[in-house]
Write an enzyme that holds these catalytic residues in place. Structure first.
Site, PDB file in Angstrom:
ATOM      1  N   ASP A  11       0.872  -1.177   0.000  1.00 37.45           N
ATOM      2  CA  ASP A  11       0.000   0.000   0.000  1.00 37.45           C
ATOM      3  C   ASP A  11       0.909   1.227   0.000  1.00 37.45           C
ATOM      4  O   ASP A  11       1.669   1.456   0.947  1.00 37.45           O
ATOM      5  CB  ASP A  11      -0.903  -0.004   1.236  1.00 37.45           C
ATOM      6  CG  ASP A  11      -2.092   0.933   1.091  1.00 37.45           C
ATOM      7  OD1 ASP A  11      -2.125   1.698   0.101  1.00 37.45           O
ATOM      8  OD2 ASP A  11      -2.982   0.901   1.960  1.00 37.45           O
ATOM      9  N   ASP A 105      -2.694   2.243  -6.161  1.00 35.28           N
ATOM     10  CA  ASP A 105      -1.633   2.268  -5.155  1.00 35.28           C
ATOM     11  C   ASP A 105      -1.637   1.057  -4.227  1.00 35.28           C
ATOM     12  O   ASP A 105      -0.999   1.092  -3.178  1.00 35.28           O
ATOM     13  CB  ASP A 105      -1.745   3.546  -4.321  1.00 35.28           C
ATOM     14  CG  ASP A 105      -3.053   3.623  -3.545  1.00 35.28           C
ATOM     15  OD1 ASP A 105      -4.026   2.962  -3.941  1.00 35.28           O
ATOM     16  OD2 ASP A 105      -3.097   4.359  -2.535  1.00 35.28           O
ATOM     17  N   GLU A 106      -2.308  -0.015  -4.620  1.00 32.77           N
ATOM     18  CA  GLU A 106      -2.474  -1.131  -3.686  1.00 32.77           C
ATOM     19  C   GLU A 106      -2.551  -2.438  -4.466  1.00 32.77           C
ATOM     20  O   GLU A 106      -3.211  -2.517  -5.504  1.00 32.77           O
ATOM     21  CB  GLU A 106      -3.751  -0.918  -2.881  1.00 32.77           C
ATOM     22  CG  GLU A 106      -3.983  -1.901  -1.772  1.00 32.77           C
ATOM     23  CD  GLU A 106      -5.269  -1.587  -1.018  1.00 32.77           C
ATOM     24  OE1 GLU A 106      -5.583  -2.348  -0.088  1.00 32.77           O
ATOM     25  OE2 GLU A 106      -5.979  -0.622  -1.372  1.00 32.77           O
TER      26      GLU A 106
END
Length: 461
Positions: A11, A105-106
């Site tokens: 993350d 983003d993960e």
């Protein structure tokens, strides 16, 4: 459940805000809030400096401004974030063929499938190497969680924030989860959490002690049984490399309700163009065009039209959305519009031009039979309280380039002027200058790379 912590969850830390701070030296170490800047906007991401004031994602922007009035408020640059995300996903792909992106983003990574980890030591080594590679490639930090299941890997990455790594050894799950709030478990939102609280269950250990039968009685068979298994630390979901999109859509919330029918039509056509851009970027086409309209009283209407075959033609999508709009009553005003395409496929029908001709013919003699594709947004009198079309070009946080001063970014605009700070990644904090919004030497710019591009030619002071 695995006997080794070979599932990794990455993350990125405050991704949008951190990217803006890296791109804009004057914002480093200062509170930054990214999101919709209008009175109805919401926070997409807040930097850690802004979070100290209580600002968080999904908060109304007006509330964020009250909590942190001196923060920098910027409009998102999704193309910029997507480019960074692609760099990060490439690094993840080097670790394993099984990478499951959840957002820009993960992502989850199956380290065992990549042959880079088979025990705690090699898993930790792979996680630390990934963090170093992300920093070297993007200039940004990410937090890593390692565990024997997806649920626990995600919990571990939350524990690691910011810029850390947490590894949960298999066999310690119940001890770790027991004292934590029930809200830490997937599927337990505010409503379910409150329902459990009224039943006297506030921690994960309370759920485990209550037993499966009681949770099934409270929450139903599927949810109750699933929650009991998670409270035991059990999660056997695999990392899935392909997560096929079911639809592509875009929408805008307007600062002031739109009443003019022509303006509403123009906005729908603009959204259709943006939607097709995303559709093509994903490598898809689609058969069903969807229009979403939220009216002044918050009532939301959706209308859809299914074509004979999948398309990624902007004219077809634009005209279909326009036809759908004709059947919607916008009396009283519109606060939100959205256009989407569903029924996605990996190919496009050969008769797109025939479909376009049919769509155009269906419009009859509207405006002399021609499409309004060349009409810019904001033609005619703007809605009350809105900036002029020239001012709307200069969005806070977006990139610009000046013929004399070089690269910079917009700090704000209004009353016929735009304020620009001239700096770029790797440079010192730059000078601020103000120009007329129609200055011929000032134009929109492209984002500069955060790493490896250098500061370039120094801006003229």
């Amino acid at each position: 459940m695995r006997t080794a912590p070979t599932i990794l969850h990455l993350d990125m830390d405050a991704f949008f805000a951190a990217a803006e701070q890296a791109a804009k030296p004057s914002l480093r170490g200062k509170p930054v809030v990214v999101g919709g800047l209008g009175p109805r906007g919401v926070v997409a991401t807040a930097s850690y400096e802004a979070r100290r004031f209580g600002v968080h994602s999904a908060m109304p922007m007006a509330q964020a401004r009250r909590l942190a009035p001196n923060a920098a408020y910027l409009v998102p640059r999704f193309g910029f974030y997507r480019a960074i995300s692609e760099q990060v996903m490439e690094l993840l792909g080097r670790l394993s063929p099984l990478v499951e992106p959840l957002s820009l983003d993960e992502a989850f990574v199956d380290l065992e499938a990549g042959g880079v980890a088979d025990d705690s030591g090699t898993a930790r080594e792979a996680g630390e190497r990934l963090r170093r590679d992300i920093l070297a490639t993007t200039g940004l930090t990410g937090s890593v969680g390692l565990a024997g299941s997806k649920m626990l890997a995600k919990i571990a990455s939350e524990e690691a924030k910011p810029d850390g790594l947490v590894l949960i050894e298999p066999g310690t799950e119940r001890e770790l989860l027991g004292p934590k709030s029930v809200r830490i478990l997937p599927g337990v939102g505010p409503a379910t959490g409150e329902h459990l609280r009224r039943a006297g269950m506030t921690t994960v250990s309370d759920l485990a002690d209550a037993g499966e039968d009681e949770l099934v009685r409270l929450l139903g068979r599927a949810h109750g049984a699933s929650l009991y298994r998670m409270a035991q630390g059990y999660d056997d979901r695999p990392v899935v490399a392909e997560r096929d999109a079911k639809s592509v859509s875009v929408e805008d919330t307007f600062d002031v309700d739109l009443h003019d029918r022509v303006r509403i039509r123009i906005e729908v056509e603009r959204l259709a163009e943006r939607c097709v851009g995303r559709l093509r970027a994903s490598g898809h086409s689609g058969r069903t065009i969807v229009l979403k309209v939220r009216r002044f009283d918050f009532s939301t209407l959706t209308r859809s039209e299914t074509l004979r075959g999948p398309t990624d033609d902007p004219l077809v999508v634009r005209e279909a959305a326009g036809r759908l709009l004709e059947g919607v009553d916008t009396t009283g005003g519109v606060r939100l519009l959205g256009v989407g395409v569903s029924g996605l496929a990996d190919y496009t029908q050969e008769d797109l031009f025939a479909q376009a001709a049919e769509a155009e013919a269906a419009e009859g003699v509207r405006d002399g039979g021609g499409a309004v594709e060349e009409v810019p947004v904001g033609v005619g009198a703007p809605e009350a309280g809105e900036p002029s079309a020239a001012e709307r070009r200069w969005v806070p946080g977006h990139d610009v380039r000046h013929a004399v001063y070089g690269a910079g970014w917009v700090q704000g605009s209004g009353v016929g002027r735009v304020t620009v700070r001239f700096e770029q990644p790797g440079s010192a904090p730059g000078r601020v200058r103000t120009f007329l919004v129609d200055d011929p030497e000032l134009e929109a710019g492209e984002p500069l790379p955060l790493v490896g591009g250098g500061a370039g030619t120094a801006a003229v002071a």
